[in-house]
Write a protein that holds these residues in place. Structure first.
Motif, PDB file in Angstrom:
ATOM      1  N   VAL A  97       0.817  -1.217   0.000  1.00  0.00           N
ATOM      2  CA  VAL A  97       0.000   0.000   0.000  1.00  0.00           C
ATOM      3  C   VAL A  97       0.845   1.259   0.000  1.00  0.00           C
ATOM      4  CG1 VAL A  97      -1.632   1.344   1.376  1.00  0.00           C
ATOM      5  CG2 VAL A  97      -2.002  -1.114   1.022  1.00  0.00           C
ATOM      6  N   PHE A  98       1.801   1.366   0.901  1.00  0.00           N
ATOM      7  CA  PHE A  98       2.571   2.607   1.030  1.00  0.00           C
ATOM      8  C   PHE A  98       3.463   2.825  -0.187  1.00  0.00           C
ATOM      9  CE2 PHE A  98       0.849   2.248   5.118  1.00  0.00           C
ATOM     10  CZ  PHE A  98       1.041   3.430   5.825  1.00  0.00           C
ATOM     11  N   ASN A  99       4.061   1.770  -0.705  1.00  0.00           N
ATOM     12  CA  ASN A  99       4.901   1.925  -1.896  1.00  0.00           C
ATOM     13  C   ASN A  99       4.072   2.310  -3.115  1.00  0.00           C
ATOM     14  OD1 ASN A  99       7.891   1.293  -1.574  1.00  0.00           O
ATOM     15  ND2 ASN A  99       6.977  -0.384  -0.417  1.00  0.00           N
ATOM     16  N   LEU A 100       2.904   1.731  -3.248  1.00  0.00           N
ATOM     17  CA  LEU A 100       2.064   2.033  -4.401  1.00  0.00           C
ATOM     18  C   LEU A 100       1.605   3.484  -4.388  1.00  0.00           C
ATOM     19  CD1 LEU A 100       0.504   1.232  -6.910  1.00  0.00           C
ATOM     20  CD2 LEU A 100      -1.292   0.298  -5.428  1.00  0.00           C
ATOM     21  N   ILE A 101       1.124   3.938  -3.249  1.00  0.00           N
ATOM     22  CA  ILE A 101       0.632   5.318  -3.162  1.00  0.00           C
ATOM     23  C   ILE A 101       1.759   6.315  -3.395  1.00  0.00           C
ATOM     24  CG2 ILE A 101      -0.319   7.030  -1.566  1.00  0.00           C
ATOM     25  CD1 ILE A 101      -2.026   4.820  -0.369  1.00  0.00           C
ATOM     26  N   GLY A 102       2.950   6.019  -2.877  1.00  0.00           N
ATOM     27  CA  GLY A 102       4.065   6.951  -3.036  1.00  0.00           C
ATOM     28  C   GLY A 102       4.721   6.904  -4.396  1.00  0.00           C
ATOM     29  N   ALA A 103       4.734   5.736  -5.023  1.00  0.00           N
ATOM     30  CA  ALA A 103       5.477   5.581  -6.283  1.00  0.00           C
ATOM     31  C   ALA A 103       4.828   6.318  -7.444  1.00  0.00           C
ATOM     32  CB  ALA A 103       5.618   4.096  -6.626  1.00  0.00           C
ATOM     33  N   THR A 109       8.535   9.164   0.111  1.00  0.00           N
ATOM     34  CA  THR A 109       8.907   8.087   1.024  1.00  0.00           C
ATOM     35  C   THR A 109       7.657   7.549   1.719  1.00  0.00           C
ATOM     36  OG1 THR A 109       9.203   9.539   2.945  1.00  0.00           O
ATOM     37  CG2 THR A 109      11.093   9.278   1.450  1.00  0.00           C
ATOM     38  N   PRO A 110       7.747   6.346   2.303  1.00  0.00           N
ATOM     39  CA  PRO A 110       6.618   5.861   3.104  1.00  0.00           C
ATOM     40  C   PRO A 110       6.260   6.812   4.240  1.00  0.00           C
ATOM     41  CG  PRO A 110       8.082   4.043   2.587  1.00  0.00           C
ATOM     42  CD  PRO A 110       8.780   5.296   2.111  1.00  0.00           C
ATOM     43  N   LYS A 111       7.239   7.521   4.769  1.00  0.00           N
ATOM     44  CA  LYS A 111       6.939   8.529   5.795  1.00  0.00           C
ATOM     45  C   LYS A 111       6.037   9.619   5.228  1.00  0.00           C
ATOM     46  CE  LYS A 111       9.119  11.948   8.832  1.00  0.00           C
ATOM     47  NZ  LYS A 111      10.410  12.515   9.318  1.00  0.00           N
ATOM     48  N   ASP A 112       6.325  10.073   4.012  1.00  0.00           N
ATOM     49  CA  ASP A 112       5.464  11.074   3.378  1.00  0.00           C
ATOM     50  C   ASP A 112       4.046  10.545   3.207  1.00  0.00           C
ATOM     51  OD1 ASP A 112       7.631  12.823   3.122  1.00  0.00           O
ATOM     52  OD2 ASP A 112       8.186  11.994   1.156  1.00  0.00           O
ATOM     53  N   VAL A 113       3.936   9.287   2.818  1.00  0.00           N
ATOM     54  CA  VAL A 113       2.609   8.693   2.641  1.00  0.00           C
ATOM     55  C   VAL A 113       1.844   8.698   3.960  1.00  0.00           C
ATOM     56  CG1 VAL A 113       1.361   6.575   2.049  1.00  0.00           C
ATOM     57  CG2 VAL A 113       3.352   7.269   0.710  1.00  0.00           C
ATOM     58  N   ALA A 114       2.527   8.321   5.049  1.00  0.00           N
ATOM     59  CA  ALA A 114       1.874   8.293   6.356  1.00  0.00           C
ATOM     60  C   ALA A 114       1.444   9.682   6.806  1.00  0.00           C
ATOM     61  CB  ALA A 114       2.812   7.672   7.388  1.00  0.00           C
ATOM     62  N   CYS A 163       2.629   4.593  12.253  1.00  0.00           N
ATOM     63  CA  CYS A 163       3.714   5.042  13.146  1.00  0.00           C
ATOM     64  C   CYS A 163       5.061   4.513  12.682  1.00  0.00           C
ATOM     65  CB  CYS A 163       3.425   4.604  14.576  1.00  0.00           C
ATOM     66  SG  CYS A 163       2.072   5.488  15.375  1.00  0.00           S
ATOM     67  N   PHE A 164       5.101   3.244  12.268  1.00  0.00           N
ATOM     68  CA  PHE A 164       6.357   2.669  11.805  1.00  0.00           C
ATOM     69  C   PHE A 164       6.862   3.394  10.562  1.00  0.00           C
ATOM     70  CE2 PHE A 164       8.591  -0.599   9.196  1.00  0.00           C
ATOM     71  CZ  PHE A 164       9.695  -0.782  10.020  1.00  0.00           C
ATOM     72  N   ALA A 165       5.968   3.642   9.613  1.00  0.00           N
ATOM     73  CA  ALA A 165       6.369   4.344   8.390  1.00  0.00           C
ATOM     74  C   ALA A 165       6.868   5.747   8.709  1.00  0.00           C
ATOM     75  CB  ALA A 165       5.189   4.410   7.418  1.00  0.00           C
ATOM     76  N   GLU A 166       6.199   6.422   9.622  1.00  0.00           N
ATOM     77  CA  GLU A 166       6.584   7.801   9.944  1.00  0.00           C
ATOM     78  C   GLU A 166       7.890   7.866  10.706  1.00  0.00           C
ATOM     79  OE1 GLU A 166       4.558  11.752  12.026  1.00  0.00           O
ATOM     80  OE2 GLU A 166       3.323  10.044  11.426  1.00  0.00           O
ATOM     81  N   GLN A 167       8.135   6.891  11.587  1.00  0.00           N
ATOM     82  CA  GLN A 167       9.328   6.949  12.433  1.00  0.00           C
ATOM     83  C   GLN A 167      10.553   6.290  11.807  1.00  0.00           C
ATOM     84  OE1 GLN A 167       8.840   5.924  16.614  1.00  0.00           O
ATOM     85  NE2 GLN A 167       6.650   6.372  16.535  1.00  0.00           N
ATOM     86  N   ARG A 168      10.349   5.314  10.918  1.00  0.00           N
ATOM     87  CA  ARG A 168      11.498   4.521  10.473  1.00  0.00           C
ATOM     88  C   ARG A 168      11.731   4.513   8.961  1.00  0.00           C
ATOM     89  NH1 ARG A 168      12.673   5.008  15.032  1.00  0.00           N
ATOM     90  NH2 ARG A 168      13.035   3.356  16.576  1.00  0.00           N
ATOM     91  N   LEU A 169      10.779   4.968   8.173  1.00  0.00           N
ATOM     92  CA  LEU A 169      10.919   4.833   6.723  1.00  0.00           C
ATOM     93  C   LEU A 169      10.982   6.186   6.024  1.00  0.00           C
ATOM     94  CD1 LEU A 169       8.437   1.854   6.118  1.00  0.00           C
ATOM     95  CD2 LEU A 169      10.897   1.780   6.583  1.00  0.00           C
ATOM     96  N   GLY A 170      11.698   7.111   6.626  1.00  0.00           N
ATOM     97  CA  GLY A 170      11.816   8.443   6.047  1.00  0.00           C
ATOM     98  C   GLY A 170      12.897   8.574   4.991  1.00  0.00           C
ATOM     99  N   GLU A 171      13.774   7.577   4.869  1.00  0.00           N
ATOM    100  CA  GLU A 171      14.863   7.655   3.892  1.00  0.00           C
ATOM    101  C   GLU A 171      14.693   6.667   2.750  1.00  0.00           C
ATOM    102  OE1 GLU A 171      18.471   7.079   6.027  1.00  0.00           O
ATOM    103  OE2 GLU A 171      18.225   8.865   7.291  1.00  0.00           O
TER     104      GLU A 171
END
Length: 389
Positions: free
Chosen positions: A263-269, A276-281, A317-325
């Motif tokens: 889900v997060f990769n699809l919406i962001g790509a 990034t997944p953080k942006d999606v979150a 929370c995981f996407a926002e805290q850990r997947l910003g890069e």
């Protein structure tokens, strides 16, 4: 409502409901026996509610086997020298995972390719973990062509799932009967893979306290099966959190991580700007939330899997805290192992995938179910309500 009933009609009506809706569908009356008798005494039923109970043969069989085992806790083996199976392709995308597993060990692991002879003992142990660190597109051939000297060790195979490297391999394992309680599986999305010169670090994060005052953890690794204890020992000795449990519980965690990866990769790509997944979150929460809930319905309907309570909070929370890069991508090589069934049953996912293919030129060779509509909620940019880009 308020309909006169003939007592002799009750069995016939129940039988007709079952036949009409299929043998797999069971429609119980919501009334208690006492209340049912009271209504029958006066010849009326004030209200009858019919509720569908969906059943899945495999899920029922797994639960029966779990109850029959009588186990309340997992049998745990100790960590030690292990075999790590790598691809014969030097440029394999799974190479970082091989490097990570080697660096987490004590320097006594043996790295083999699928055609190498299998040692019958390592040190003083005849039984040892065999980490299958292959890219998912090589896994089926590996299992199908397992050499004769490897076959006695099949119960020691350790399969890896989750993240951009390993993806979802459950459909492949099911073909060969390897998706079961006794087989060891690991959810590996909870640590980094920095390469041969770095040390993996934990990615799990604390997102607050639950109603019992205990920490709520998101993004942790998880293991099930024979060697779950050895895996937990290896990871936690390197400061990486790892949860162990029975296969049924582990499977729910695996599909939770798979939902994030899809889900997060699809919406962001599909955005015009790098996302990034953080942006999606942070900026695309309505789209991601709607897509996730469609996925949960598909998981329940097709696989009898219900995600653990609080999954939405953990993923965001995981996407926002850990997947910003990490940049959101849709990779054609791993596409079948990220957007596998039942994700193709989500209308929003299918809309976005068709948009990615037709409008963005991504995944040109991937099969996507046709869809005539475009994503209705999709918006470009990451403009927040306060006007900050």
């Amino acid at each position: 409502r308020n309909t006169k009933l003939n007592h002799q009609m009750i069995p016939f009506l129940l039988f007709a409901a079952v036949i009409f809706n299929g043998i797999d569908q069971i429609y119980p009356f919501s009334l208690s026996p006492a209340l049912l008798n009271e209504n029958l005494q006066y010849g009326t039923l004030s209200r009858t509610s019919l509720q569908a109970t969906w059943s899945n043969g495999q899920a029922v069989k797994e639960y029966q086997d779990f109850l029959a085992s009588g186990k309340q806790e997992i049998d745990k083996e100790n960590d030690g020298a292990s075999v790590i199976v790598k691809s014969a392709d030097p440029a394999s995308r799974a190479t970082p995972m091989v490097d990570a597993l080697v660096s987490l060990g004590n320097g006594d692991d043996i790295v083999l390719t699928p055609t190498s002879p299998m040692p019958q003992m390592i040190g003083n142990r005849e039984s040892f973990p065999i980490y299958v660190a292959l890219p998912p597109n090589e896994l089926e051939d590996f299992i199908k062509n397992l050499p004769d000297d490897w076959r006695p060790k099949r119960e020691d195979l350790v399969f890896l799932s989750g993240g951009s490297i390993c993806g979802v391999i459950e459909p492949t394992l099911k073909k060969f009967g390897y998706a079961r309680d006794s087989m060891t599986q690991v959810l590996v999305g909870g640590f980094t893979t920095p390469g041969p010169i770095g040390k993996p670090r934990d990615l799990s994060c604390n997102i607050g306290l639950d109603s019992n005052g205990e920490d709520k953890i998101a993004g942790e690794c998880a293991a099930c099966g024979k060697w779950s204890g050895a895996i937990q020992e290896r990871l936690e000795s390197n400061g990486i959190r790892c949860k162990t449990g029975f296969y049924r519980e582990w499977r729910r965690m695996m599909w939770e991580r798979a939902s994030l990866d899809a889900v997060f990769n699809l919406i962001g790509a599909v955005r015009d700007e790098p996302t990034t997944p953080k942006d999606v979150a942070m900026y695309y929460e309505p789209e991601a939330s709607d897509m996730l809930w469609q996925v949960t319905g598909a998981l329940r309907g097709m696989l009898a899997v219900t995600l653990l309570y609080g999954f939405e909070e953990r993923l965001f929370c995981f996407a926002e805290q850990r997947l910003g890069e990490q940049q959101c991508v849709i990779d054609e090589e791993t596409f079948p192992y990220v957007f596998c069934p039942p994700f193709d049953q989500s209308k929003l996912i299918v809309e976005y995938l068709n948009y990615a293919k037709d409008e963005k030129g991504m995944i040109p060779n991937a099969y996507i179910p046709p869809c005539s509509s475009k994503p209705s909620l999709m918006r470009q940019g990451n403009l927040r309500a306060d006007g900050v880009i």
